[in-house]
Design an enzyme around this catalytic site. Structure first.
Site, PDB file in Angstrom:
ATOM      1  N   PRO A   9       0.797  -1.223   0.000  1.00  0.00           N
ATOM      2  CA  PRO A   9       0.000   0.000   0.000  1.00  0.00           C
ATOM      3  C   PRO A   9       0.832   1.277   0.000  1.00  0.00           C
ATOM      4  O   PRO A   9       1.843   1.376   0.680  1.00  0.00           O
ATOM      5  CB  PRO A   9      -0.847  -0.108   1.272  1.00  0.00           C
ATOM      6  CG  PRO A   9      -0.183  -1.131   2.106  1.00  0.00           C
ATOM      7  CD  PRO A   9       0.539  -2.043   1.185  1.00  0.00           C
ATOM      8  N   ASN A  10       0.344   2.216  -0.797  1.00  0.00           N
ATOM      9  CA  ASN A  10       0.880   3.567  -0.929  1.00  0.00           C
ATOM     10  C   ASN A  10       2.211   3.649  -1.666  1.00  0.00           C
ATOM     11  O   ASN A  10       2.694   4.738  -1.953  1.00  0.00           O
ATOM     12  CB  ASN A  10       0.982   4.264   0.435  1.00  0.00           C
ATOM     13  CG  ASN A  10      -0.365   4.383   1.090  1.00  0.00           C
ATOM     14  OD1 ASN A  10      -1.315   4.855   0.481  1.00  0.00           O
ATOM     15  ND2 ASN A  10      -0.462   3.922   2.324  1.00  0.00           N
ATOM     16  N   ARG A  17       4.949  10.798  -2.781  1.00  0.00           N
ATOM     17  CA  ARG A  17       4.674  10.674  -1.341  1.00  0.00           C
ATOM     18  C   ARG A  17       5.944  10.904  -0.518  1.00  0.00           C
ATOM     19  O   ARG A  17       6.930  10.195  -0.689  1.00  0.00           O
ATOM     20  CB  ARG A  17       4.145   9.266  -1.063  1.00  0.00           C
ATOM     21  CG  ARG A  17       3.948   8.957   0.385  1.00  0.00           C
ATOM     22  CD  ARG A  17       3.571   7.485   0.576  1.00  0.00           C
ATOM     23  NE  ARG A  17       3.501   7.157   1.979  1.00  0.00           N
ATOM     24  CZ  ARG A  17       3.859   5.985   2.470  1.00  0.00           C
ATOM     25  NH1 ARG A  17       4.301   5.021   1.676  1.00  0.00           N
ATOM     26  NH2 ARG A  17       3.767   5.752   3.751  1.00  0.00           N
ATOM     27  N   TYR A  22      11.096   8.860   1.064  1.00  0.00           N
ATOM     28  CA  TYR A  22      11.066   7.824   0.030  1.00  0.00           C
ATOM     29  C   TYR A  22      11.750   8.214  -1.269  1.00  0.00           C
ATOM     30  O   TYR A  22      11.790   7.422  -2.204  1.00  0.00           O
ATOM     31  CB  TYR A  22       9.605   7.435  -0.254  1.00  0.00           C
ATOM     32  CG  TYR A  22       8.908   6.876   0.959  1.00  0.00           C
ATOM     33  CD1 TYR A  22       9.205   5.605   1.432  1.00  0.00           C
ATOM     34  CD2 TYR A  22       7.971   7.627   1.646  1.00  0.00           C
ATOM     35  CE1 TYR A  22       8.580   5.104   2.552  1.00  0.00           C
ATOM     36  CE2 TYR A  22       7.333   7.128   2.771  1.00  0.00           C
ATOM     37  CZ  TYR A  22       7.647   5.862   3.221  1.00  0.00           C
ATOM     38  OH  TYR A  22       7.030   5.354   4.337  1.00  0.00           O
ATOM     39  N   ASN A  71       8.202  -5.445  -0.457  1.00  0.00           N
ATOM     40  CA  ASN A  71       8.037  -4.274   0.397  1.00  0.00           C
ATOM     41  C   ASN A  71       6.540  -4.180   0.656  1.00  0.00           C
ATOM     42  O   ASN A  71       5.787  -3.672  -0.169  1.00  0.00           O
ATOM     43  CB  ASN A  71       8.562  -2.999  -0.277  1.00  0.00           C
ATOM     44  CG  ASN A  71       8.479  -1.793   0.632  1.00  0.00           C
ATOM     45  OD1 ASN A  71       7.769  -1.801   1.624  1.00  0.00           O
ATOM     46  ND2 ASN A  71       9.207  -0.750   0.276  1.00  0.00           N
ATOM     47  N   ALA A  74       2.944  -0.627   4.986  1.00  0.00           N
ATOM     48  CA  ALA A  74       2.370  -0.650   6.334  1.00  0.00           C
ATOM     49  C   ALA A  74       1.893  -2.044   6.752  1.00  0.00           C
ATOM     50  O   ALA A  74       1.831  -2.336   7.952  1.00  0.00           O
ATOM     51  CB  ALA A  74       1.211   0.343   6.420  1.00  0.00           C
ATOM     52  N   HIS A  77       3.745  -4.188   9.411  1.00  0.00           N
ATOM     53  CA  HIS A  77       3.587  -3.988  10.849  1.00  0.00           C
ATOM     54  C   HIS A  77       2.235  -4.461  11.378  1.00  0.00           C
ATOM     55  O   HIS A  77       1.953  -4.302  12.569  1.00  0.00           O
ATOM     56  CB  HIS A  77       3.785  -2.507  11.174  1.00  0.00           C
ATOM     57  CG  HIS A  77       4.922  -1.910  10.426  1.00  0.00           C
ATOM     58  ND1 HIS A  77       6.241  -2.254  10.656  1.00  0.00           N
ATOM     59  CD2 HIS A  77       4.945  -1.026   9.388  1.00  0.00           C
ATOM     60  CE1 HIS A  77       7.023  -1.589   9.817  1.00  0.00           C
ATOM     61  NE2 HIS A  77       6.252  -0.846   9.045  1.00  0.00           N
ATOM     62  N   ASP A  84       1.585 -15.599   7.397  1.00  0.00           N
ATOM     63  CA  ASP A  84       1.185 -16.994   7.165  1.00  0.00           C
ATOM     64  C   ASP A  84       1.362 -17.386   5.705  1.00  0.00           C
ATOM     65  O   ASP A  84       1.795 -18.499   5.403  1.00  0.00           O
ATOM     66  CB  ASP A  84      -0.262 -17.215   7.603  1.00  0.00           C
ATOM     67  CG  ASP A  84      -0.438 -17.162   9.109  1.00  0.00           C
ATOM     68  OD1 ASP A  84       0.570 -17.194   9.851  1.00  0.00           O
ATOM     69  OD2 ASP A  84      -1.607 -17.083   9.549  1.00  0.00           O
ATOM     70  N   GLU A  95      12.379  -9.401   2.628  1.00  0.00           N
ATOM     71  CA  GLU A  95      11.632  -8.209   3.046  1.00  0.00           C
ATOM     72  C   GLU A  95      12.523  -6.992   2.829  1.00  0.00           C
ATOM     73  O   GLU A  95      13.678  -6.986   3.265  1.00  0.00           O
ATOM     74  CB  GLU A  95      11.257  -8.337   4.521  1.00  0.00           C
ATOM     75  CG  GLU A  95      10.563  -7.134   5.105  1.00  0.00           C
ATOM     76  CD  GLU A  95      10.312  -7.267   6.606  1.00  0.00           C
ATOM     77  OE1 GLU A  95      10.126  -6.212   7.239  1.00  0.00           O
ATOM     78  OE2 GLU A  95      10.311  -8.393   7.150  1.00  0.00           O
ATOM     79  N   HIS A  97      12.718  -2.492   2.690  1.00  0.00           N
ATOM     80  CA  HIS A  97      12.134  -1.193   2.999  1.00  0.00           C
ATOM     81  C   HIS A  97      13.055  -0.116   2.448  1.00  0.00           C
ATOM     82  O   HIS A  97      14.280  -0.235   2.545  1.00  0.00           O
ATOM     83  CB  HIS A  97      11.956  -1.011   4.507  1.00  0.00           C
ATOM     84  CG  HIS A  97      11.080  -2.050   5.112  1.00  0.00           C
ATOM     85  ND1 HIS A  97       9.705  -2.002   5.009  1.00  0.00           N
ATOM     86  CD2 HIS A  97      11.383  -3.187   5.778  1.00  0.00           C
ATOM     87  CE1 HIS A  97       9.205  -3.070   5.601  1.00  0.00           C
ATOM     88  NE2 HIS A  97      10.194  -3.806   6.074  1.00  0.00           N
ATOM     89  N   ILE A  98      12.470   0.907   1.901  1.00  0.00           N
ATOM     90  CA  ILE A  98      13.236   2.017   1.330  1.00  0.00           C
ATOM     91  C   ILE A  98      13.907   2.804   2.445  1.00  0.00           C
ATOM     92  O   ILE A  98      15.090   3.135   2.371  1.00  0.00           O
ATOM     93  CB  ILE A  98      12.304   2.905   0.488  1.00  0.00           C
ATOM     94  CG1 ILE A  98      11.800   2.107  -0.716  1.00  0.00           C
ATOM     95  CG2 ILE A  98      13.013   4.182   0.053  1.00  0.00           C
ATOM     96  CD1 ILE A  98      10.637   2.743  -1.455  1.00  0.00           C
ATOM     97  N   SER A  99      13.154   3.109   3.494  1.00  0.00           N
ATOM     98  CA  SER A  99      13.700   3.859   4.625  1.00  0.00           C
ATOM     99  C   SER A  99      14.207   2.892   5.691  1.00  0.00           C
ATOM    100  O   SER A  99      13.890   1.699   5.671  1.00  0.00           O
ATOM    101  CB  SER A  99      12.621   4.768   5.224  1.00  0.00           C
ATOM    102  OG  SER A  99      11.605   3.985   5.828  1.00  0.00           O
ATOM    103  N   ARG A 104      12.446   5.426  12.506  1.00  0.00           N
ATOM    104  CA  ARG A 104      11.162   6.109  12.325  1.00  0.00           C
ATOM    105  C   ARG A 104      10.245   5.848  13.521  1.00  0.00           C
ATOM    106  O   ARG A 104      10.692   5.413  14.574  1.00  0.00           O
ATOM    107  CB  ARG A 104      10.552   5.651  11.001  1.00  0.00           C
ATOM    108  CG  ARG A 104      11.451   6.067   9.817  1.00  0.00           C
ATOM    109  CD  ARG A 104      10.872   5.761   8.499  1.00  0.00           C
ATOM    110  NE  ARG A 104       9.609   6.497   8.316  1.00  0.00           N
ATOM    111  CZ  ARG A 104       8.709   6.176   7.403  1.00  0.00           C
ATOM    112  NH1 ARG A 104       8.910   5.156   6.587  1.00  0.00           N
ATOM    113  NH2 ARG A 104       7.599   6.880   7.277  1.00  0.00           N
ATOM    114  N   ARG A 108       6.726   1.236  13.594  1.00  0.00           N
ATOM    115  CA  ARG A 108       7.398   0.653  12.427  1.00  0.00           C
ATOM    116  C   ARG A 108       8.572  -0.245  12.814  1.00  0.00           C
ATOM    117  O   ARG A 108       9.177  -0.884  11.957  1.00  0.00           O
ATOM    118  CB  ARG A 108       7.897   1.753  11.496  1.00  0.00           C
ATOM    119  CG  ARG A 108       6.797   2.575  10.877  1.00  0.00           C
ATOM    120  CD  ARG A 108       7.350   3.583   9.880  1.00  0.00           C
ATOM    121  NE  ARG A 108       6.394   4.615   9.559  1.00  0.00           N
ATOM    122  CZ  ARG A 108       5.441   4.515   8.642  1.00  0.00           C
ATOM    123  NH1 ARG A 108       5.313   3.408   7.941  1.00  0.00           N
ATOM    124  NH2 ARG A 108       4.619   5.522   8.425  1.00  0.00           N
TER     125      ARG A 108
END
Length: 141
Positions: A9-10, A17, A22, A71, A74, A77, A84, A95, A97-99, A104, A108
């Site tokens: 998402p997002n 954004r 990001y 990625n 949200a 978390h 599962d 997994e 993540h950009i940041s 943060r 997170r």
């Protein structure tokens, strides 16, 4: 080798954004660079804002592809369902993540997905995806 890169998402709003967090590039503008760098790897890209669609896609590719760079945004978390699903797949999931999520907001700092994934990469901007692809390539040797 066949790898799915999946954004949650997002992340369709990359480049727009919160560019301070990001960056100012969209993932669609970054993907051709990855494909050029790894010509022997078939890279497929998928993005969804909907958890169930992400699970459907993971189940679709998780038994035939060589790996997934994920990625989950949200959902990282919050999603026991993605956890599962990842555990049920035959292919490894990295997994990303950009940041650096650990610098943060506190919510997170916990990932429901990390225990189900082969590894975690965070904090390298869009290059986190390249590092995820490289990890999958190296682990397949």
């Amino acid at each position: 080798m066949k790898i799915l890169i999946m954004n949650g998402p997002n992340l369709n709003l990359l480049g727009v954004r919160e560019p301070g967090i990001y960056g100012s590039s969209s993932f669609e503008s970054y993907l051709p660079q990855l494909k050029e760098r790894y010509p022997g790897v078939e890279l497929e890209y998928y993005q969804s804002n909907i958890e169930g669609e992400m699970i459907n896609k993971l189940q679709e590719v998780g038994f035939t592809y060589d790996g997934v760079v994920l990625n989950a945004g949200a959902y990282t978390h919050t999603s026991v369902a993605l956890h599962d699903c990842i555990r049920s797949l035959r292919c490894p999931v990295i997994e990303v993540h950009i940041s650096n999520v650990h610098t943060r907001e506190e919510f997170r700092h916990h990932s429901y997905l990390s225990p189900a994934c082969k590894g975690v990469i965070c904090g390298f901007g869009l290059d986190s995806y390249r590092l995820g692809v490289e990890a999958l390539i190296e682990s397949s040797k």
